[in-house]
Design a protein around this motif. Structure first.
Motif, PDB file in Angstrom:
ATOM      1  N   CYS A  14      18.305 -31.541 -13.584  1.00 30.15           N
ATOM      2  CA  CYS A  14      17.974 -32.416 -12.451  1.00 30.15           C
ATOM      3  C   CYS A  14      19.175 -33.255 -12.022  1.00 30.15           C
ATOM      4  N   ILE A  15      19.400 -33.280 -10.707  1.00 30.53           N
ATOM      5  CA  ILE A  15      20.498 -34.087 -10.148  1.00 30.53           C
ATOM      6  C   ILE A  15      19.953 -35.335  -9.445  1.00 30.53           C
ATOM      7  N   GLU A  16      18.661 -35.597  -9.632  1.00 33.34           N
ATOM      8  CA  GLU A  16      18.011 -36.790  -9.077  1.00 33.34           C
ATOM      9  C   GLU A  16      18.186 -36.889  -7.566  1.00 33.34           C
ATOM     10  N   CYS A  17      17.979 -35.765  -6.885  1.00 33.41           N
ATOM     11  CA  CYS A  17      18.105 -35.767  -5.421  1.00 33.41           C
ATOM     12  C   CYS A  17      16.893 -36.411  -4.751  1.00 33.41           C
ATOM     13  N   GLY A  18      15.768 -36.452  -5.441  1.00 35.59           N
ATOM     14  CA  GLY A  18      14.574 -37.089  -4.901  1.00 35.59           C
ATOM     15  C   GLY A  18      13.691 -36.188  -4.069  1.00 35.59           C
ATOM     16  N   ALA A  19      14.078 -34.945  -3.867  1.00 38.02           N
ATOM     17  CA  ALA A  19      13.307 -34.054  -2.992  1.00 38.02           C
ATOM     18  C   ALA A  19      11.878 -33.864  -3.478  1.00 38.02           C
ATOM     19  N   CYS A  20      11.708 -33.694  -4.752  1.00 35.81           N
ATOM     20  CA  CYS A  20      10.358 -33.471  -5.287  1.00 35.81           C
ATOM     21  C   CYS A  20       9.502 -34.722  -5.125  1.00 35.81           C
ATOM     22  N   PRO A  36      12.741 -38.192 -11.358  1.00 37.81           N
ATOM     23  CA  PRO A  36      11.373 -37.698 -11.200  1.00 37.81           C
ATOM     24  C   PRO A  36      10.541 -37.872 -12.463  1.00 37.81           C
ATOM     25  N   CYS A  55      13.559 -27.830  -4.859  1.00 36.16           N
ATOM     26  CA  CYS A  55      14.512 -28.276  -5.885  1.00 36.16           C
ATOM     27  C   CYS A  55      15.797 -27.457  -5.823  1.00 36.16           C
ATOM     28  N   ILE A  60      12.479 -27.495 -11.954  1.00 35.05           N
ATOM     29  CA  ILE A  60      11.036 -27.700 -12.024  1.00 35.05           C
ATOM     30  C   ILE A  60      10.336 -26.411 -12.430  1.00 35.05           C
TER      31      ILE A  60
HETATM   32  S1  SF4 Z   1      14.028 -31.783  -6.590  1.00 33.64           S
HETATM   33 FE1  SF4 Z   1      13.387 -33.209  -8.217  1.00 33.64          FE
HETATM   34  S2  SF4 Z   1      13.717 -32.094 -10.158  1.00 33.64           S
HETATM   35 FE2  SF4 Z   1      14.888 -31.042  -8.549  1.00 33.64          FE
HETATM   36  S3  SF4 Z   1      16.938 -31.942  -8.663  1.00 33.64           S
HETATM   37 FE3  SF4 Z   1      15.815 -33.089  -7.097  1.00 33.64          FE
HETATM   38  S4  SF4 Z   1      14.944 -34.854  -8.218  1.00 33.64           S
HETATM   39 FE4  SF4 Z   1      15.558 -33.322  -9.758  1.00 33.64          FE
END
Ligand code: SF4
Ligand code: SF4
Length: 77
Positions: A14-20, A36, A55, A60
């Motif tokens: 996880c790169i903590e992009c926040g998409a999920c 997440p 993701c 995930i």
């Molecule tokens: S979509 Fe969620 S699980 Fe995937 S990299 Fe971004 S924050 Fe992490």
């Protein structure tokens, strides 16, 4: 809603992009956390893969995933 299907995060990827977190509208993720955190697994829709599809880090997977067909829930997530 189900207790037999919910996301499991691989924090090494996880790169903590926040998409999920931003995608899910069922309260599964803690919206206050950049990382997440699955706080309401019962809210996850059976066989939904809406957050996994977004993701970028393949971080995930789903508890209960035995390889059968996937879906998206009626709200579009
Ligand atoms: S979509 Fe969620 S699980 Fe995937 S990299 Fe971004 S924050 Fe992490
Ligand atoms: S699979 Fe769907 S319902 Fe479950 S956490 Fe992800 S976006 Fe939410």
């Amino acid at each position: 809603m189900t207790t037999n299907w919910y996301p499991i995060i691989n924090y090494e990827n996880c790169i903590e992009c926040g998409a999920c977190i931003n995608k899910c509208s069922h309260g599964v993720y803690d919206k206050e956390s950049a990382k997440p955190m699955v706080i309401y697994p019962d809210g996850c829709i059976d066989r939904c893969t809406g957050c996994q599809a977004l993701c970028p880090a393949e971080a995930i997977q789903y508890y209960g995933d035995t390889g059968g067909p996937k879906t998206t829930c009626s709200c579009g997530c």
